[in-house]
Design an enzyme around this catalytic site. Structure first.
Site, PDB file in Angstrom:
ATOM      1  N   TRP A 187       0.821  -1.081  -0.027  1.00 18.40           N
ATOM      2  CA  TRP A 187      -0.055   0.068   0.036  1.00 18.40           C
ATOM      3  C   TRP A 187       0.752   1.162  -0.097  1.00 18.40           C
ATOM      4  CZ3 TRP A 187      -0.024   3.743   3.720  1.00 18.40           C
ATOM      5  CH2 TRP A 187      -0.800   5.020   3.634  1.00 18.40           C
ATOM      6  N   GLU A 226      -3.270  -2.792  -2.318  1.00 14.55           N
ATOM      7  CA  GLU A 226      -4.293  -2.274  -1.677  1.00 14.55           C
ATOM      8  C   GLU A 226      -4.375  -0.807  -2.207  1.00 14.55           C
ATOM      9  OE1 GLU A 226      -5.370  -0.945   2.715  1.00 14.55           O
ATOM     10  OE2 GLU A 226      -3.688  -1.946   2.549  1.00 14.55           O
ATOM     11  N   LYS A 228      -6.609   3.099  -2.027  1.00  9.56           N
ATOM     12  CA  LYS A 228      -7.224   3.928  -1.260  1.00  9.56           C
ATOM     13  C   LYS A 228      -7.931   4.923  -1.778  1.00  9.56           C
ATOM     14  CE  LYS A 228      -5.527   6.504   2.702  1.00  9.56           C
ATOM     15  NZ  LYS A 228      -6.189   6.175   3.805  1.00  9.56           N
ATOM     16  N   ASP A 259      -9.748  -2.828   1.760  1.00 10.67           N
ATOM     17  CA  ASP A 259      -9.915  -2.123   2.965  1.00 10.67           C
ATOM     18  C   ASP A 259     -11.188  -1.438   3.144  1.00 10.67           C
ATOM     19  OD1 ASP A 259      -9.681  -0.296   4.989  1.00 10.67           O
ATOM     20  OD2 ASP A 259      -7.288  -0.724   5.168  1.00 10.67           O
ATOM     21  N   HIS A 262     -11.465   2.092   2.809  1.00 12.00           N
ATOM     22  CA  HIS A 262     -10.880   2.917   1.590  1.00 12.00           C
ATOM     23  C   HIS A 262     -11.838   3.076   0.429  1.00 12.00           C
ATOM     24  CE1 HIS A 262      -6.410   1.909   2.518  1.00 12.00           C
ATOM     25  NE2 HIS A 262      -7.057   2.340   3.473  1.00 12.00           N
ATOM     26  N   HIS A 286      -8.712  -6.003   4.812  1.00  7.43           N
ATOM     27  CA  HIS A 286      -8.497  -5.239   6.056  1.00  7.43           C
ATOM     28  C   HIS A 286      -9.932  -4.588   6.260  1.00  7.43           C
ATOM     29  CE1 HIS A 286      -4.012  -4.395   5.009  1.00  7.43           C
ATOM     30  NE2 HIS A 286      -4.102  -5.610   5.226  1.00  7.43           N
ATOM     31  N   ASP A 294     -11.651   7.479   6.164  1.00  6.91           N
ATOM     32  CA  ASP A 294     -10.770   6.528   6.635  1.00  6.91           C
ATOM     33  C   ASP A 294     -10.233   6.656   7.913  1.00  6.91           C
ATOM     34  OD1 ASP A 294      -9.306   4.214   6.361  1.00  6.91           O
ATOM     35  OD2 ASP A 294      -7.624   5.090   5.393  1.00  6.91           O
ATOM     36  N   ASP A 296     -10.309   4.501  10.705  1.00  6.15           N
ATOM     37  CA  ASP A 296      -9.689   3.477  11.222  1.00  6.15           C
ATOM     38  C   ASP A 296     -10.267   3.213  12.578  1.00  6.15           C
ATOM     39  OD1 ASP A 296      -7.819   2.124   9.240  1.00  6.15           O
ATOM     40  OD2 ASP A 296      -7.119   4.213   9.218  1.00  6.15           O
ATOM     41  N   ASP A 326      -7.289  -3.761  10.411  1.00  5.39           N
ATOM     42  CA  ASP A 326      -6.581  -2.445  10.394  1.00  5.39           C
ATOM     43  C   ASP A 326      -7.337  -1.228  10.730  1.00  5.39           C
ATOM     44  OD1 ASP A 326      -4.817  -0.621   9.251  1.00  5.39           O
ATOM     45  OD2 ASP A 326      -5.269  -0.965   7.276  1.00  5.39           O
TER      46      ASP A 326
END
Length: 419
Positions: A187, A226, A228, A259, A262, A286, A294, A296, A326
């Site tokens: 990533w 990955e 984003k 993810d 993302h 993820h 994003d 997390d 993640d």
């Protein structure tokens, strides 16, 4: 009646309720026991790592909060993960970023990292019955800037190509050591803050960099790429978008990482599973929880996570989908964050395993859409939580909220003493 007896009694009732709609609870428990979740190392220390390179550059990544007790060294990371494992059932994996090597206090730049810097991690993981996954680290370095693998500056670009090549070689050695493929995720944060006119140029450069990086074939590691949606201070343009990596992954037969943070918040990540399975060899997840962006946040048992797990089960894709976490929340107890996130992910998959799928598929095939919707709704009320409690009981981990005082005890005895 003791709590153990209550759990066992509730479980027997739940088995009967599920059997009435054609669900084998014992099979669901076996599937949950086999579900291996990759625990990310960076929740322990807020994505700091253990480099000694002096002043760091722009990161492209950010943890927010200042809750006391973050891990300050490798020993503390290991201790924290060992504590987490006492509160979750099943056998799992451990996900390392390249910046978490054991560099012995020496200044080892990222284009110089070697497998020897991760020998201690491999030995520890073997002792704890964990398998290791790996990530290259393009953030938090003086040469990060806005562009790494997509940088027109050959010197900067070659630095990150070499770093990523070495990360793949390290992953290969990890895979050999553990006799199980190490999954390496690539990533990068590359992008631009404002309107970009040479979008194609940077994506061409990234494609060339990836071709160079992947030129060497390995047998003991698997490559993931990955995407984003955007980055902090890189809001207008992301080189490695989902479309870019989906196309590259299908063309080169690489694993595409999804993810859950993302994408646009209204996008269904679950809906992407069946499409990727047609054109890419495997999928890496993820699992995170975006809040407006994003961010997390710690994974919770929300509808998005449940639907993602259900879709994987419905697609019979458990052998082609890898599950990792993640998130990095520095505002709450970090051990508690892990336990909540892992257990929520397991609960989501358990609901997928307990879905009356045979009957649902029959209704759908017959065009009985009222019946399909009705059973989907009623299945939400079936006693999956009694099965979950039994899973915890048989794995000798806390049932229900009982893990809260155990995490508090670790904080009192261990993390609160870290200055």
């Amino acid at each position: 009646m003791s709590k153990t007896e209550l759990v066992q009694k509730s479980f027997e009732i739940a088995k009967e309720r599920y059997a009435a709609v054609g669900v084998d609870v014992e099979a669901a428990l076996k599937n949950l026991q086999k579900l291996s979740i990759s625990l990310h190392c960076w929740q322990t220390d807020d994505v700091v790592g253990f480099e000694t390179l002096g002043n760091q550059g722009g990161s492209g990544i950010q943890a927010t909060g200042n809750y006391p007790g973050r891990a300050r060294n490798i020993g503390e990371v290991k201790a924290d993960i060992e504590e987490v494992l006492t509160h979750i059932g099943g056998t799992h994996r451990f996900n390392l970023h390249a910046i978490y090597g054991d560099f012995g206090g020496k200044s080892v730049d990222r284009d110089q990292i070697e497998a020897s810097h991760f020998t201690g991690w491999m030995e520890w993981a073997k002792e704890k019955n964990l398998k290791i996954d790996f990530n290259s680290s393009s953030f938090g370095h003086p040469k990060s800037g806005d562009l790494t693998l997509a940088n027109p500056d050959k010197g900067i670009r070659d630095f990150w190509i070499e770093h990523t090549k070495r990360s793949r070689a390290i992953s290969e050695e990890i895979g050999k050591f553990q006799n199980d493929p190490c999954i390496m995720n690539l990533w990068i944060h590359d992008g631009m803050k404002d309107l970009t006119v040479n979008r194609l140029k940077y994506r061409q450069i990234l494609e060339q960099s990836l071709d160079d990086i992947f030129a060497t074939d390995y047998k003991n590691m698997k490559d993931c790429i990955e995407s984003k949606l955007f980055g902090i201070a890189l809001e207008s343009y992301t080189v490695g978008s989902h479309d870019f990596y989906l196309g590259y992954g299908a063309k080169k037969q690489k694993i595409v990482t999804l993810d859950t943070g993302h994408f646009h918040l209204t996008e269904s990540v679950a809906d992407k599973i069946s499409s990727l399975l047609l054109f890419t060899p495997e999928i890496m997840l993820h699992v995170s929880r975006p809040v407006r962006w994003d961010s997390d946040h710690v994974v919770t048992l929300n509808e998005d996570t449940i639907e993602l797990a259900r879709e994987i089960v419905r697609a019979d894709a458990l052998d082609r989908v890898h599950v990792g976490l993640d998130f990095f929340d520095a505002s709450i107890n970090r051990i508690g964050a892990y336990v909540i996130g892992v257990r929520a992910t397991q609960k989501a998959f358990l609901q997928g395993f307990l879905e009356p799928l045979t009957q649902l598929r029959e209704y759908e095939a017959n065009g009985q859409y009222f019946e399909r919707l009705a059973l989907l709704e009623e299945a939400k009320s079936l006693p999956w939580n009694a099965v979950w409690d039994y899973f915890c009981l048989t794995n000798n981990v806390e049932i229900g909220e009982d893990f809260i005082p155990a995490v508090q005890k670790y904080e009192k005895n261990v993390t609160s003493k870290r200055s």
